[in-house]
Design a protein around this motif. Structure first.
Motif, PDB file in Angstrom:
ATOM      1  N   ASP A 202      41.549  71.281  52.403  1.00 34.82           N
ATOM      2  CA  ASP A 202      40.474  71.613  52.613  1.00 34.82           C
ATOM      3  C   ASP A 202      40.412  71.603  54.151  1.00 34.82           C
ATOM      4  O   ASP A 202      39.377  71.830  54.751  1.00 34.82           O
ATOM      5  CB  ASP A 202      39.277  70.763  52.226  1.00 34.82           C
ATOM      6  N   GLU A 203      41.474  71.500  54.814  1.00 36.59           N
ATOM      7  CA  GLU A 203      41.587  71.450  56.358  1.00 36.59           C
ATOM      8  C   GLU A 203      42.348  72.840  56.761  1.00 36.59           C
ATOM      9  O   GLU A 203      42.764  72.942  57.920  1.00 36.59           O
ATOM     10  CB  GLU A 203      42.175  70.272  57.152  1.00 36.59           C
ATOM     11  N   MET A 204      42.563  73.712  55.702  1.00 38.42           N
ATOM     12  CA  MET A 204      43.227  75.126  55.929  1.00 38.42           C
ATOM     13  C   MET A 204      42.844  75.797  56.994  1.00 38.42           C
ATOM     14  O   MET A 204      43.539  76.249  57.923  1.00 38.42           O
ATOM     15  CB  MET A 204      42.913  75.716  54.617  1.00 38.42           C
ATOM     16  N   LYS A 205      41.506  75.916  57.157  1.00 40.42           N
ATOM     17  CA  LYS A 205      40.873  76.742  58.265  1.00 40.42           C
ATOM     18  C   LYS A 205      41.306  76.696  59.704  1.00 40.42           C
ATOM     19  O   LYS A 205      41.333  75.549  60.057  1.00 40.42           O
ATOM     20  CB  LYS A 205      39.149  76.581  58.233  1.00 40.42           C
ATOM     21  N   GLY A 206      42.129  77.681  60.098  1.00 42.21           N
ATOM     22  CA  GLY A 206      42.579  77.449  61.305  1.00 42.21           C
ATOM     23  C   GLY A 206      43.958  76.967  61.522  1.00 42.21           C
ATOM     24  O   GLY A 206      44.883  76.948  62.367  1.00 42.21           O
ATOM     25  N   GLU A 207      44.511  76.311  60.279  1.00 40.02           N
ATOM     26  CA  GLU A 207      45.703  75.467  60.308  1.00 40.02           C
ATOM     27  C   GLU A 207      46.809  76.241  59.552  1.00 40.02           C
ATOM     28  O   GLU A 207      48.025  76.484  59.861  1.00 40.02           O
ATOM     29  CB  GLU A 207      45.514  74.218  59.554  1.00 40.02           C
ATOM     30  N   PHE A 208      46.188  77.151  58.657  1.00 39.12           N
ATOM     31  CA  PHE A 208      47.344  77.743  57.808  1.00 39.12           C
ATOM     32  C   PHE A 208      47.633  79.213  58.564  1.00 39.12           C
ATOM     33  O   PHE A 208      47.009  79.697  59.513  1.00 39.12           O
ATOM     34  CB  PHE A 208      46.785  78.267  56.413  1.00 39.12           C
ATOM     35  N   LYS A 209      48.782  79.711  58.229  1.00 41.46           N
ATOM     36  CA  LYS A 209      49.195  80.963  58.744  1.00 41.46           C
ATOM     37  C   LYS A 209      49.779  82.148  57.816  1.00 41.46           C
ATOM     38  O   LYS A 209      49.774  81.700  56.741  1.00 41.46           O
ATOM     39  CB  LYS A 209      50.531  80.846  59.652  1.00 41.46           C
ATOM     40  N   GLY A 210      49.584  83.420  58.345  1.00 44.37           N
ATOM     41  CA  GLY A 210      49.913  84.207  57.347  1.00 44.37           C
ATOM     42  C   GLY A 210      51.221  85.130  58.061  1.00 44.37           C
ATOM     43  O   GLY A 210      51.022  86.193  58.405  1.00 44.37           O
ATOM     44  N   PRO A 211      52.393  84.598  57.974  1.00 46.46           N
ATOM     45  CA  PRO A 211      53.367  85.342  58.872  1.00 46.46           C
ATOM     46  C   PRO A 211      53.812  86.513  58.055  1.00 46.46           C
ATOM     47  O   PRO A 211      53.947  86.624  56.805  1.00 46.46           O
ATOM     48  CB  PRO A 211      54.784  84.523  58.740  1.00 46.46           C
ATOM     49  N   LEU A 212      53.974  87.796  58.882  1.00 46.19           N
ATOM     50  CA  LEU A 212      54.627  89.022  58.714  1.00 46.19           C
ATOM     51  C   LEU A 212      55.800  89.280  58.917  1.00 46.19           C
ATOM     52  O   LEU A 212      56.130  88.930  60.220  1.00 46.19           O
ATOM     53  CB  LEU A 212      53.572  90.159  59.057  1.00 46.19           C
ATOM     54  N   SER A 213      56.557  89.472  57.973  1.00 43.74           N
ATOM     55  CA  SER A 213      58.216  89.474  58.491  1.00 43.74           C
ATOM     56  C   SER A 213      58.721  91.092  58.529  1.00 43.74           C
ATOM     57  O   SER A 213      58.166  91.908  57.760  1.00 43.74           O
ATOM     58  CB  SER A 213      59.014  88.647  57.203  1.00 43.74           C
ATOM     59  N   PHE A 214      59.544  91.286  59.360  1.00 45.19           N
ATOM     60  CA  PHE A 214      60.091  92.435  59.643  1.00 45.19           C
ATOM     61  C   PHE A 214      61.711  92.347  59.447  1.00 45.19           C
ATOM     62  O   PHE A 214      62.371  91.624  60.064  1.00 45.19           O
ATOM     63  CB  PHE A 214      59.844  92.883  61.131  1.00 45.19           C
ATOM     64  N   ILE A 215      62.132  93.335  58.436  1.00 43.01           N
ATOM     65  CA  ILE A 215      63.513  93.229  58.143  1.00 43.01           C
ATOM     66  C   ILE A 215      64.222  94.357  58.458  1.00 43.01           C
ATOM     67  O   ILE A 215      63.858  95.382  57.862  1.00 43.01           O
ATOM     68  CB  ILE A 215      63.678  92.842  56.542  1.00 43.01           C
ATOM     69  N   SER A 216      65.300  94.448  59.430  1.00 40.15           N
ATOM     70  CA  SER A 216      65.641  95.480  59.795  1.00 40.15           C
ATOM     71  C   SER A 216      66.892  95.867  58.797  1.00 40.15           C
ATOM     72  O   SER A 216      67.397  94.890  58.073  1.00 40.15           O
ATOM     73  CB  SER A 216      66.447  95.147  61.301  1.00 40.15           C
ATOM     74  N   ILE A 217      67.256  97.102  58.973  1.00 41.05           N
ATOM     75  CA  ILE A 217      68.348  97.817  57.827  1.00 41.05           C
ATOM     76  C   ILE A 217      69.436  98.307  58.537  1.00 41.05           C
ATOM     77  O   ILE A 217      69.180  99.333  59.241  1.00 41.05           O
ATOM     78  CB  ILE A 217      67.650  98.947  56.986  1.00 41.05           C
ATOM     79  N   ASP A 218      70.456  97.937  58.289  1.00 33.56           N
ATOM     80  CA  ASP A 218      71.656  98.369  58.618  1.00 33.56           C
ATOM     81  C   ASP A 218      71.971  99.929  57.916  1.00 33.56           C
ATOM     82  O   ASP A 218      71.846  99.956  56.677  1.00 33.56           O
ATOM     83  CB  ASP A 218      72.958  97.590  58.434  1.00 33.56           C
TER      84      ASP A 218
END
Lengths: 196, 656
Positions: free
Chosen positions: B190-206
């Protein structure tokens, strides 16, 4: 009838069927269906694995025969009997392929008679007598002799395998060359094998 | 009050329209129309379909291949789940494909396939698909139709906004639908707010091999990033992600995540971020992830465990990340073929919100902000909104385009597909879908060049569409003809698993490249026996390696003696066939793995740990030939301390 003639003929049949289909356009539904079914029958007769474009594959038994100048009579017989698809089947098959010279040993009238459409099933019977289900490279045929194993042919009959010196004979005729194909083996023989 | 009235009005209008749709459908079913529809989907025996459709299998973890317009299933490609049908995930060569930082994971939840593009057009090189549960992305070859690579995404959870491809396949993305502590740590929920993250990943393609590389992660605020699409053409260089639960609720989200009137679309300038990272920007943070690559030459997959990832704080790169407000917990995020319009589908709304890329750029230029969220500027809603598609339908989820000026949107609650016009935003047609449609697909419908002949909907509820099969039913799909002004429902067909989304492509773009068999000459498998002469059995302590071959219709060797209880036997089977569609299978009694299906020219390995003395058969599991039933052999298993000699034979020629 040679192959060219046969092709010409089927082209005529096809175009006739097309005309039929065109003529019936706008007529009653049932008539349309009949002509369509007819067209279908004609067009499916050359369907199957034998007519698949398959660049890159190893040669199968039929393709080998098609490319051999010594087997034009055999090819003609296969086409007349319409057994192309059997020769490209996954098999495995061992085909004993008589050369043109082998066919020429049969008297001309008999041969021509055999190649007539009305003798299609007799011809097919002779051809099937040249095929053994399973892989029989020379080494295995040699072992057949040693172990006294018979060779079971696709028409249900058995043939004897014998040796004379280093040569292997099948039903009394000598194998003069052997080729490994994608669906089995082709052994070239000097005589046509006639079923009992 | 006003909102409620509007809602009710929308609801009743929606129901009315659905009602109308149903009626017209019924009448068309019995007339001449239905017979012409049958012809439209009829592919005569021996003829090929016009399109390939690749449907995600959802909880099957796999990808299924269908032909369109027939709806015939052509293949199931195993991706994230073990597949006893061909031994994927069981064979020694393929086991590594399912390795993760959590260990061997035999199952996955596959969601959104996307086909590689060049200049914004489908190029048919590869198809990518994401895994939601243990975040991963897979790459599948469209030459072999086999999974060739799987990369795990660390520091993330619920990889749902994935695996969408930029228009030159520069990057694919992975999202975080379940915000989590980043880095993970033991803390009160319940201390999630402001503490959790939502990373967006960028995967490059050879571009040569398609190999994936986790280039960087954008460490976004802890909202739930749901779906995404790249900009294209004029908006190429940007990526757009929908998010919900901007409330950051940690429990009972079905209520608590619907409190805000608007959530956000994250607009991400990935080109700017890639440049920033290339110039040394970002921080290397912890993160362990598996990278599994299948090598076609050695026919073997290997796992590399990787450590660390470049993390980028969105506030540190000016002009790279913005939020755009979007009403009512959006799901789908779609970009029209021109790249000008960005469509956000608020799943609790009756409307679609259409954003203009030009307006967005102008708002950015003018710093036309409506505050910020955790330091990320929020662009003013009115400044970026171009229009609204007010369809009266309920629960809009996902939109695709036909390349002829129209969008097609699915509505889950009102169970229909709505066709609308780009620019005027007016609804031009609607048809029911059976039932509760999720996504829809038009071949190339999320690219610059859609092939707008067919559209198919993938439905969540099946109920009475087919013969009943007990409580558990396969999901249904419906195929529509969209070549005319009005959509026409052509076909209803069952699918496998749960197709969340599909990608489709004209068959002509890939079918001629489809591999027929593996060239034996190019087989560099460590344990291959490329001829019967090379077959043998080797003992190394209690490990026994059988180098065997198959050819119609026997194994070499087919008699093996000298195996002992407690041995671990590796059957390395090489299929010597060099002919299209002549696989052989291998199974041995008591094996606690699966059978393997070996394609022509291929080598595969399965292990067997015999526990009982005796003579045990093995056989070919694939009806390979006329003498398939004869394709079997025996293994003699002796006691642990027996002196039975290790020897093997074919046709009684014993070797040792």
């Amino acid at each position: 009838m040679d192959l060219k003639k046969m092709l010409n003929c089927s082209a005529i049949v096809l175009s006739m069927a097309c005309l039929l289909a065109c003529n019936t356009k706008g007529k009653a539904d049932t008539e349309d269906k009949t002509s369509k079914a007819y067209l279908n029958e004609v067009s499916t007769s050359k369907q199957g694995q034998a007519f698949m474009e398959d660049d890159g594959n190893e040669m199968n038994a039929l393709k080998l025969a098609l490319t051999s100048p010594d087997h034009t009579t055999l090819v003609k017989a296969v086409q007349e009997a319409e057994v192309e698809n059997a020769l490209v089947n996954v098999g495995p098959l061992t085909v004993f392929a008589p050369t043109n010279a082998a066919f020429n040993k049969i008297d001309k009238a008999t041969l021509e008679d055999l190649l007539k459409p009305e003798h299609k099933s007799a011809l097919a019977g002779i051809l099937v007598h040249h095929v053994a289900p399973s892989n029989y490279p020379l080494k295995t045929l040699q072992k057949n002799v040693e172990k006294n194993r018979k060779l079971y042919m696709a028409d249900g009959q058995y043939l004897d395998v014998t040796t004379q010196g280093d040569d292997i004979y099948i039903g009394g005729t000598k194998i003069i060359k052997s080729v490994n194909v994608s669906n089995g083996w082709v052994h070239i023989i000097e005589e046509v094998l006639l079923p009992n | 009050m006003k909102t409620i009235q509007k809602f009710l009005l929308g609801l009743s209008a929606g129901l009315l329209l659905v009602g109308c749709g149903n009626t017209s459908k019924d009448s068309s079913n019995s007339g001449a129309m239905s017979s012409s529809n049958a012809e439209k989907v009829y592919v005569p025996p021996g003829e090929h379909d016009e399109f390939y459709a690749f449907m995600s299998g959802g909880y099957s973890g796999n990808l299924t291949v269908y032909g369109l317009p027939s709806g015939r299933m052509l293949k199931e490609i195993p991706v994230f789940s073990q597949f006893p049908t061909n031994g994927y995930g069981y064979s020694e060569e393929s086991k590594a494909m399912l390795n993760t930082s959590f260990g061997f994971i035999p199952w996955g939840d596959a969601h959104h396939p996307d086909i590689s593009q060049t200049d914004g057009v489908l190029d048919g090189r590869w198809i990518f698909i994401n895994e939601n549960n243990t975040p991963r992305i897979a790459r599948i070859s469209l030459t072999t139709f086999e999974t060739e690579e799987i990369i795990e995404i660390p520091n993330s959870a619920g990889n749902h906004a994935s695996s969408f491809v930029t228009e030159n396949t520069e990057y694919i993305v992975a999202g975080t639908r379940f915000a989590v502590p980043n880095p993970q740590k033991d803390m009160p929920i319940d201390e999630m707010k402001g503490e959790f993250k939502g990373p967006l990943s960028f995967i490059s393609i050879d571009q040569e091999h398609g190999h994936m590389n986790l280039d960087f992660q954008l460490n976004m605020p802890g909202f739930n990033y749901d779906l995404a699409h790249p900009g294209r053409d004029k908006s190429h260089g940007w990526f757009f992600f929908t998010s919900y639960n901007t409330e950051e609720a940690h429990s009972m989200q079905e209520v608590n995540a619907s409190q805000n009137d608007k959530d956000f679309i994250a607009a991400v300038n990935w080109k700017k971020l890639a440049e920033y990272v290339k110039n040394g920007g970002g921080t290397k943070v912890a993160g362990t992830y598996a990278h599994n690559v299948y090598d076609e030459s050695t026919m073997t997959a290997t796992t590399e465990m990787k450590e660390g990832v470049i993390s980028v704080d969105p506030r540190n790169v000016e002009g790279a990340v913005y939020y755009m407000p979007v009403p009512k917990s959006p799901h789908g995020l779609d970009v029209d073929p021109s790249g000008q319009y960005i469509i956000g589908n608020g799943k609790l709304s009756t409307q679609l919100s259409v954003y203009s890329f030009d307006k967005m750029m102008k708002a950015i230029e003018n710093k036309d902000y409506d505050g910020d969220a955790y330091g990320i500027p929020i662009l003013k809603f009115d400044s970026v909104l171009e229009g609204v598609v007010d369809s009266g339908g309920l629960g809009p989820l996902h939109t695709e385009f036909d390349g002829k000026g129209f969008g097609y949107t699915t509505f889950f609650i009102s169970s229909e597909v709505v066709k609308w016009k780009i620019g005027t935003w007016e609804v031009v047609d609607r048809l029911p879908s059976f039932y509760s449609v999720g996504h829809l697909t038009i071949p190339g419908g999320n690219s610059r060049k859609p092939f707008g002949k067919y559209m198919f909907s993938m439905n969540k509820i099946t109920k009475d569409r087919y013969l009943p099969t007990g409580p558990e039913l396969e999901h249904s799909a419906q195929l529509y003809d969209i070549s005319g002004d009005k959509m026409d429902l052509l076909l209803d067909f069952p699918t496998h698993g749960e197709p969340h989304y599909a990608a489709a492509i004209p068959a002509d773009l890939i079918k001629s490249k489809s591999k027929k068999y593996y060239d034996l000459e190019e087989n560099n498998h460590k344990y291959a026996a490329k001829s019967e002469a090379a077959t043998r059995v080797e003992r190394n302590g209690n490990e026994v390696h059988v180098y065997a071959t198959t050819v119609r219709s026997h194994f070499a060797p087919d008699n093996i003696e000298g195996i002992k209880v407690g041995d671990k036997v590796y059957f390395h089977i090489t299929n010597l066939e060099q002919d299209f569609d002549v696989p052989h299978g291998f199974a041995v009694i008591g094996a606690n793995t699966s059978e393997i299906l070996i394609m022509p020219g291929q080598t595969k390995t399965i292990t067997w740990e015999p526990e009982r003395e005796g003579v045990w058969p093995f056989y070919c599991t694939d009806f390979c030939s006329a003498l398939h039933q004869e394709m079997q052999g025996y293994v003699r298993v002796s006691g642990k301390n027996s002196s039975t000699k290790l020897r093997w034979s074919l046709d009684d020629e014993w070797k040792e």
